[in-house]
Design an enzyme around this catalytic site. Sequence first.
Site, PDB file in Angstrom:
ATOM      1  N   ASP A   1       0.857  -1.187   0.000  1.00 25.04           N
ATOM      2  CA  ASP A   1       0.000   0.000   0.000  1.00 25.04           C
ATOM      3  C   ASP A   1       0.890   1.233   0.000  1.00 25.04           C
ATOM      4  OD1 ASP A   1      -2.377  -1.461   0.099  1.00 25.04           O
ATOM      5  OD2 ASP A   1      -2.376  -1.532   2.284  1.00 25.04           O
TER       6      ASP A   1
ATOM      7  N   ASP B   1      -7.179  -1.256  -4.452  1.00 23.15           N
ATOM      8  CA  ASP B   1      -8.268  -0.927  -3.526  1.00 23.15           C
ATOM      9  C   ASP B   1      -9.208   0.114  -4.147  1.00 23.15           C
ATOM     10  OD1 ASP B   1      -7.049  -2.624  -1.664  1.00 23.15           O
ATOM     11  OD2 ASP B   1      -5.897  -0.991  -0.780  1.00 23.15           O
TER      12      ASP B   1
END
EC number: 3.4.23.36
Length: 196
Positions: free
Chosen positions: A126, A144
Amino acid sequence: MILSFKKLYLTFARSSRIIITLVIIDQLTKWWFINNLRWKPGLTLKVTSFLNMVYTWNYGISFGLMRDYYQYSNIVFLITNTIIVCYLYYLMMSSKTIGGFAGYSFVIGGAIGNLIDRSFRGAVFDFIHFYYQDYSFPVFNLADCFITLGVIILVEDYYSAKKNIEEKAKENYDKAQIEAMAEKIRNAPQGDNDKI
């Protein structure tokens, strides 16, 4: 309803192009940030007053949930995510709307992007971090974003389809009412004045 082979093939070909494109975009951005941030531990690239790019590995699920159980959960996540992707692909192939097709394609593309990370890197990378003053949103990635966008498209598609069904049902009800009244008028006994 059974799809024709041609329609099935076209749906598969279109969806594959969309999904592969999303996976490539996701993996390229992760590759770039991994290679440009990993040698600088703790480095945060400040993009705006509310957006940073950071180097973070997520060993859990969304928003880092269950990260403390990584040694037990990674294989469970891999199996579960693979089953979910297969089921979503089935739903997409059965979809009768462009919104359903697009929404499922985005969700599947994002899910495969994160599945690749978990399979080959052992965790999901991330790097996007939004914040405002004391509020900090959990770090996430483009996969995401694709999943979130896909869900938004699917919800909008569901409510649009529901609205269309309700409108058609009302229209059919109104037509049935008019036809019933017309039938009553046609079958009503004629008055004496009509005999002249």
